[in-house]
Design a protein around this motif. Structure first.
Motif, PDB file in Angstrom:
ATOM      1  N   HIS A   1      41.864  38.935  45.884  1.00 12.25           N
ATOM      2  CA  HIS A   1      42.499  39.739  46.930  1.00 12.25           C
ATOM      3  C   HIS A   1      41.463  40.667  47.554  1.00 12.25           C
ATOM      4  CE1 HIS A   1      45.712  38.590  44.148  1.00 12.25           C
ATOM      5  NE2 HIS A   1      46.579  38.760  45.133  1.00 12.25           N
ATOM      6  N   GLU A   2      41.646  40.963  48.838  1.00  7.09           N
ATOM      7  CA  GLU A   2      40.831  41.991  49.479  1.00  7.09           C
ATOM      8  C   GLU A   2      41.557  43.321  49.308  1.00  7.09           C
ATOM      9  OE1 GLU A   2      38.504  41.828  53.478  1.00  7.09           O
ATOM     10  OE2 GLU A   2      40.415  42.852  53.908  1.00  7.09           O
ATOM     11  N   VAL A   3      40.851  44.299  48.767  1.00  3.72           N
ATOM     12  CA  VAL A   3      41.458  45.598  48.447  1.00  3.72           C
ATOM     13  C   VAL A   3      40.670  46.709  49.129  1.00  3.72           C
ATOM     14  CG1 VAL A   3      42.110  47.176  46.584  1.00  3.72           C
ATOM     15  CG2 VAL A   3      42.230  44.698  46.215  1.00  3.72           C
ATOM     16  N   THR A   4      41.389  47.696  49.642  1.00  3.62           N
ATOM     17  CA  THR A   4      40.754  48.851  50.274  1.00  3.62           C
ATOM     18  C   THR A   4      41.464  50.119  49.845  1.00  3.62           C
ATOM     19  OG1 THR A   4      40.364  47.453  52.227  1.00  3.62           O
ATOM     20  CG2 THR A   4      39.912  49.807  52.463  1.00  3.62           C
ATOM     21  N   PHE A   5      40.678  51.146  49.500  1.00  6.39           N
ATOM     22  CA  PHE A   5      41.217  52.458  49.152  1.00  6.39           C
ATOM     23  C   PHE A   5      41.226  53.372  50.379  1.00  6.39           C
ATOM     24  CE2 PHE A   5      39.391  51.934  44.618  1.00  6.39           C
ATOM     25  CZ  PHE A   5      40.601  51.465  44.130  1.00  6.39           C
ATOM     26  N   TYR A   6      42.280  54.190  50.484  1.00  5.72           N
ATOM     27  CA  TYR A   6      42.367  55.232  51.513  1.00  5.72           C
ATOM     28  C   TYR A   6      42.773  56.539  50.840  1.00  5.72           C
ATOM     29  CZ  TYR A   6      42.445  51.320  54.811  1.00  5.72           C
ATOM     30  OH  TYR A   6      42.134  50.180  55.527  1.00  5.72           O
ATOM     31  N   ASN A   7      42.236  57.651  51.314  1.00  2.00           N
ATOM     32  CA  ASN A   7      42.555  58.951  50.728  1.00  2.00           C
ATOM     33  C   ASN A   7      44.063  59.208  50.751  1.00  2.00           C
ATOM     34  OD1 ASN A   7      42.504  61.635  49.836  1.00  2.00           O
ATOM     35  ND2 ASN A   7      42.198  62.412  51.906  1.00  2.00           N
TER      36      ASN A   7
ATOM     37  N   VAL B   1      50.688  41.904  41.043  1.00  2.00           N
ATOM     38  CA  VAL B   1      50.685  41.168  42.303  1.00  2.00           C
ATOM     39  C   VAL B   1      50.162  39.759  42.058  1.00  2.00           C
ATOM     40  CG1 VAL B   1      49.788  41.117  44.664  1.00  2.00           C
ATOM     41  CG2 VAL B   1      50.285  43.319  43.569  1.00  2.00           C
ATOM     42  N   ASN B   2      50.967  38.770  42.437  1.00  2.00           N
ATOM     43  CA  ASN B   2      50.583  37.352  42.319  1.00  2.00           C
ATOM     44  C   ASN B   2      50.137  36.981  40.911  1.00  2.00           C
ATOM     45  OD1 ASN B   2      51.156  36.864  45.040  1.00  2.00           O
ATOM     46  ND2 ASN B   2      49.085  37.421  45.684  1.00  2.00           N
ATOM     47  N   ASP B   3      50.697  37.658  39.921  1.00  2.00           N
ATOM     48  CA  ASP B   3      50.399  37.398  38.500  1.00  2.00           C
ATOM     49  C   ASP B   3      48.927  37.562  38.147  1.00  2.00           C
ATOM     50  OD1 ASP B   3      53.032  36.836  37.633  1.00  2.00           O
ATOM     51  OD2 ASP B   3      52.894  34.805  38.462  1.00  2.00           O
ATOM     52  N   ARG B   4      48.146  38.161  39.041  1.00  2.00           N
ATOM     53  CA  ARG B   4      46.701  38.263  38.808  1.00  2.00           C
ATOM     54  C   ARG B   4      46.155  39.677  38.955  1.00  2.00           C
ATOM     55  NH1 ARG B   4      43.230  34.479  42.313  1.00  2.00           N
ATOM     56  NH2 ARG B   4      41.704  35.118  40.737  1.00  2.00           N
ATOM     57  N   LEU B   5      46.721  40.442  39.875  1.00  2.00           N
ATOM     58  CA  LEU B   5      46.175  41.767  40.199  1.00  2.00           C
ATOM     59  C   LEU B   5      47.177  42.844  39.773  1.00  2.00           C
ATOM     60  CD1 LEU B   5      43.943  43.440  41.621  1.00  2.00           C
ATOM     61  CD2 LEU B   5      45.300  43.241  43.715  1.00  2.00           C
ATOM     62  N   LEU B   6      46.745  43.726  38.896  1.00  2.00           N
ATOM     63  CA  LEU B   6      47.622  44.779  38.376  1.00  2.00           C
ATOM     64  C   LEU B   6      47.293  46.106  39.048  1.00  2.00           C
ATOM     65  CD1 LEU B   6      49.789  45.555  36.263  1.00  2.00           C
ATOM     66  CD2 LEU B   6      47.912  46.011  34.660  1.00  2.00           C
ATOM     67  N   LEU B   7      48.323  46.734  39.623  1.00  2.00           N
ATOM     68  CA  LEU B   7      48.170  48.042  40.238  1.00  2.00           C
ATOM     69  C   LEU B   7      48.711  49.098  39.277  1.00  2.00           C
ATOM     70  CD1 LEU B   7      49.512  47.175  43.829  1.00  2.00           C
ATOM     71  CD2 LEU B   7      47.161  46.999  42.958  1.00  2.00           C
ATOM     72  N   ASP B   8      47.818  49.885  38.694  1.00  2.00           N
ATOM     73  CA  ASP B   8      48.135  50.949  37.744  1.00  2.00           C
ATOM     74  C   ASP B   8      48.686  50.385  36.424  1.00  2.00           C
ATOM     75  OD1 ASP B   8      47.246  52.897  39.480  1.00  2.00           O
ATOM     76  OD2 ASP B   8      49.240  53.507  40.153  1.00  2.00           O
ATOM     77  N   TYR B   9      48.559  51.201  35.387  1.00  2.00           N
ATOM     78  CA  TYR B   9      49.113  50.851  34.078  1.00  2.00           C
ATOM     79  C   TYR B   9      49.186  52.145  33.276  1.00  2.00           C
ATOM     80  CZ  TYR B   9      50.317  47.318  30.561  1.00  2.00           C
ATOM     81  OH  TYR B   9      50.994  46.507  29.657  1.00  2.00           O
TER      82      TYR B   9
ATOM     83  N   VAL C   1      46.337  45.921  49.750  1.00  2.00           N
ATOM     84  CA  VAL C   1      46.039  44.625  49.140  1.00  2.00           C
ATOM     85  C   VAL C   1      46.363  43.525  50.137  1.00  2.00           C
ATOM     86  CG1 VAL C   1      46.565  43.043  47.245  1.00  2.00           C
ATOM     87  CG2 VAL C   1      46.580  45.525  46.847  1.00  2.00           C
ATOM     88  N   ASP C   2      45.392  42.662  50.391  1.00  2.00           N
ATOM     89  CA  ASP C   2      45.561  41.555  51.344  1.00  2.00           C
ATOM     90  C   ASP C   2      45.251  40.251  50.623  1.00  2.00           C
ATOM     91  OD1 ASP C   2      45.481  39.729  53.435  1.00  2.00           O
ATOM     92  OD2 ASP C   2      44.411  41.078  54.797  1.00  2.00           O
ATOM     93  N   ASP C   3      46.255  39.359  50.519  1.00  2.00           N
ATOM     94  CA  ASP C   3      46.021  38.063  49.862  1.00  2.00           C
ATOM     95  C   ASP C   3      45.807  36.941  50.866  1.00  2.00           C
ATOM     96  OD1 ASP C   3      48.549  37.554  50.876  1.00  2.00           O
ATOM     97  OD2 ASP C   3      49.462  37.047  48.946  1.00  2.00           O
ATOM     98  N   GLY C   4      45.589  37.304  52.138  1.00  2.00           N
ATOM     99  CA  GLY C   4      45.369  36.317  53.184  1.00  2.00           C
ATOM    100  C   GLY C   4      46.617  35.975  53.963  1.00  2.00           C
ATOM    101  N   GLU C   5      47.776  36.290  53.403  1.00  2.00           N
ATOM    102  CA  GLU C   5      49.049  36.038  54.076  1.00  2.00           C
ATOM    103  C   GLU C   5      49.854  37.321  54.278  1.00  2.00           C
ATOM    104  OE1 GLU C   5      51.216  33.156  51.881  1.00  2.00           O
ATOM    105  OE2 GLU C   5      49.773  31.524  52.227  1.00  2.00           O
ATOM    106  N   THR C   6      49.794  38.212  53.290  1.00  2.00           N
ATOM    107  CA  THR C   6      50.590  39.439  53.324  1.00  2.00           C
ATOM    108  C   THR C   6      49.702  40.639  53.048  1.00  2.00           C
ATOM    109  OG1 THR C   6      52.507  38.210  52.475  1.00  2.00           O
ATOM    110  CG2 THR C   6      52.584  40.625  52.318  1.00  2.00           C
ATOM    111  N   ARG C   7      49.947  41.724  53.808  1.00  2.00           N
ATOM    112  CA  ARG C   7      49.233  42.980  53.577  1.00  2.00           C
ATOM    113  C   ARG C   7      50.199  43.962  52.916  1.00  2.00           C
ATOM    114  NH1 ARG C   7      44.589  44.107  56.670  1.00  2.00           N
ATOM    115  NH2 ARG C   7      45.270  46.255  57.068  1.00  2.00           N
ATOM    116  N   LEU C   8      49.882  44.319  51.673  1.00  2.00           N
ATOM    117  CA  LEU C   8      50.709  45.216  50.875  1.00  2.00           C
ATOM    118  C   LEU C   8      50.028  46.572  50.767  1.00  2.00           C
ATOM    119  CD1 LEU C   8      52.953  45.875  48.710  1.00  2.00           C
ATOM    120  CD2 LEU C   8      51.345  44.978  47.014  1.00  2.00           C
ATOM    121  N   LEU C   9      50.760  47.646  51.096  1.00  2.00           N
ATOM    122  CA  LEU C   9      50.251  49.000  50.923  1.00  2.00           C
ATOM    123  C   LEU C   9      51.015  49.651  49.772  1.00  2.00           C
ATOM    124  CD1 LEU C   9      48.428  51.314  51.877  1.00  2.00           C
ATOM    125  CD2 LEU C   9      50.326  52.082  53.327  1.00  2.00           C
TER     126      LEU C   9
END
Length: 409
Positions: free
Chosen positions: A126-132, A19-27, A144-152
């Motif tokens: 980014h602001e990140v929040t975990f949900y069960n 995400v945005n070349d900075r935040l990696l989700l899983d690997y 994931v919230d970058d201030g403009e878009t909220r990605l789930l």
């Protein structure tokens, strides 16, 4: 927001989204010979959805050289990921099948940050929040919230209660949803009915004097089987990596559906040490043995299956999906399998039960009902494009990105 699919697009395995070349989700890793890994990444931070190999399997490789991204996960996910990494080193260290070193794994502990559900934190701006997510203990939907878009990012999830964990109920507001689709073409039916059939089958074999070998994945499935055995007072042993995972989870009761029931299940089972021919003696007993590996790739199952194979009173109950080409799949379809390099005909009964920890088609659609106005990106499945097309017919703005795609939102 900019998203790149480095793995997991149109496939199950090696999940990785940048995400945005900075935040990696899983690997993660895609199992096979040889295993496959995601595209290269150099993130500022990593967020892991849950502790299965296909989502966290190569995270330590991100810490080679001078790179030191922070790694964010729930406490159980951290424990599982480190256990899997050390097991991978033990099996494949020093070969091309292992892209990281012991030093890299040690570095993971230095940059690790753990978070609970619904506790927002900052990662790579980014602001990140975990949900069960209701998949395994500690599994999370990642907002994931970058201030403009909220990605789930859904990660793997389940909309039905299991013995071990409660179903996902969280539906946070999102502009974009990256949704798994593993079982988008499967209607599974009532899980409790599957459990009842499994229990009845195991009890019948034990009454007839047989032994039941229950191959199970170490993380999640082994513990699910332990809970079922305790609930129905079925005598059982547990063997393989599942022993370590069970011990770990005792220390994370807040991530379990019923911590008291889990403690009872652990006390009910007998843990195998593997010393002095213990496994062969257990295989001759009138009991059930829950053991890795779930697809008969290796582990203690390589002792138990040959030991019980000759007698039709005995039973082998496969408790998870058997990938094509695995010994478990071959055994179920043909009654024989290559075990430890030897082709074996199995006279024992072989059964398969669907205890999947993923949502089925109905569960996926139920989850997505709350995101009718969001953009949906379908991943983590063998028929992502087909499911995306079906969603479009239902009025969703849905697409299935290809491996390597970059999408601007």
């Amino acid at each position: 927001m900019d998203i790149r699919f480095l793995g997991g697009a149109g496939e199950v395995g090696r999940s990785a989204i940048l995400v945005n070349d900075r935040l990696l989700l899983d690997y993660g890793t895609k199992s096979g010979t040889p295993p496959q890994f995601p595209g290269d990444a150099d993130p500022d931070a990593v967020v892991a959805s849950h502790g299965h190999l296909d989502h966290v399997g190569v995270i330590p490789s991100l810490l080679s050289g001078d790179a030191r991204p922070s790694i964010h996960w729930t406490p159980p996910t951290r424990e599982f990921a480190l256990t899997l990494a050390r097991d991978t080193l033990k099996l494949h260290g020093g070969t091309t099948r292992c892209p990281f070193t012991e030093t890299d794994v040690q570095r993971v502990t230095q940059v690790s940050r753990t978070h609970g559900y619904r506790e927002s934190f900052e990662a790579a701006g980014h602001e990140v929040t975990f949900y069960n997510a209701g998949h395994i203990p500690g599994s999370a939907h990642v907002l994931v919230d970058d201030g403009e878009t909220r990605l789930l990012y859904t990660g793997d999830f389940h909309t039905e209660d299991q013995q071990l964990v409660s179903a996902t109920t969280a539906r946070p507001d999102a502009d974009v949803v990256i949704c798994e689709s593993t079982y988008s073409d499967v209607e599974r039916g009532d899980r409790s009915a599957t459990a009842d059939r499994f229990v009845e089958s195991v009890e019948r074999t034990l009454w007839d004097g047989g032994t039941v070998v229950i191959p199970a994945f170490a993380i999640g499935r082994t513990q699910e089987m332990l809970l079922l055995c305790e609930r129905h007072d079925i005598s059982c042993y547990v063997d393989g990596m599942g022993k370590r995972i069970t011990e770990m989870l005792i220390h994370h009761p807040e991530f379990l559906r019923d911590a008291d029931a889990f403690r009872r299940a652990k006390s009910h089972a007998r843990f195998v040490t593997g010393r002095d021919g213990q496994r062969k003696r257990i295989a001759e007993q009138n009991t059930a043995v829950i053991t890795t590996s779930g697809m008969l790739h290796g582990g203690p199952a390589m002792t138990y299956v040959p030991a019980v194979r000759s007698h039709p009173t005995n039973k082998i109950t496969l408790t998870g999906h058997q990938v094509e080409g695995t010994p478990g799949r071959e055994l179920y379809e043909t009654g024989s399998a290559v075990i430890d390099g030897r082709s074996m005909r199995v006279s024992a009964q072989v059964e398969q039960y669907d205890f999947s920890a993923h949502a089925d088609r109905a569960g996926l659609l139920e989850f997505l009902e709350d995101y009718a106005d969001a953009r949906v990106l379908v991943d983590h499945g063998d028929r992502c494009e087909a499911f995306a097309a079906e969603l479009r017919e239902d009025g969703f703005d849905a697409t299935a990105p290809a491996l390597g795609d970059r999408i601007a939102l």
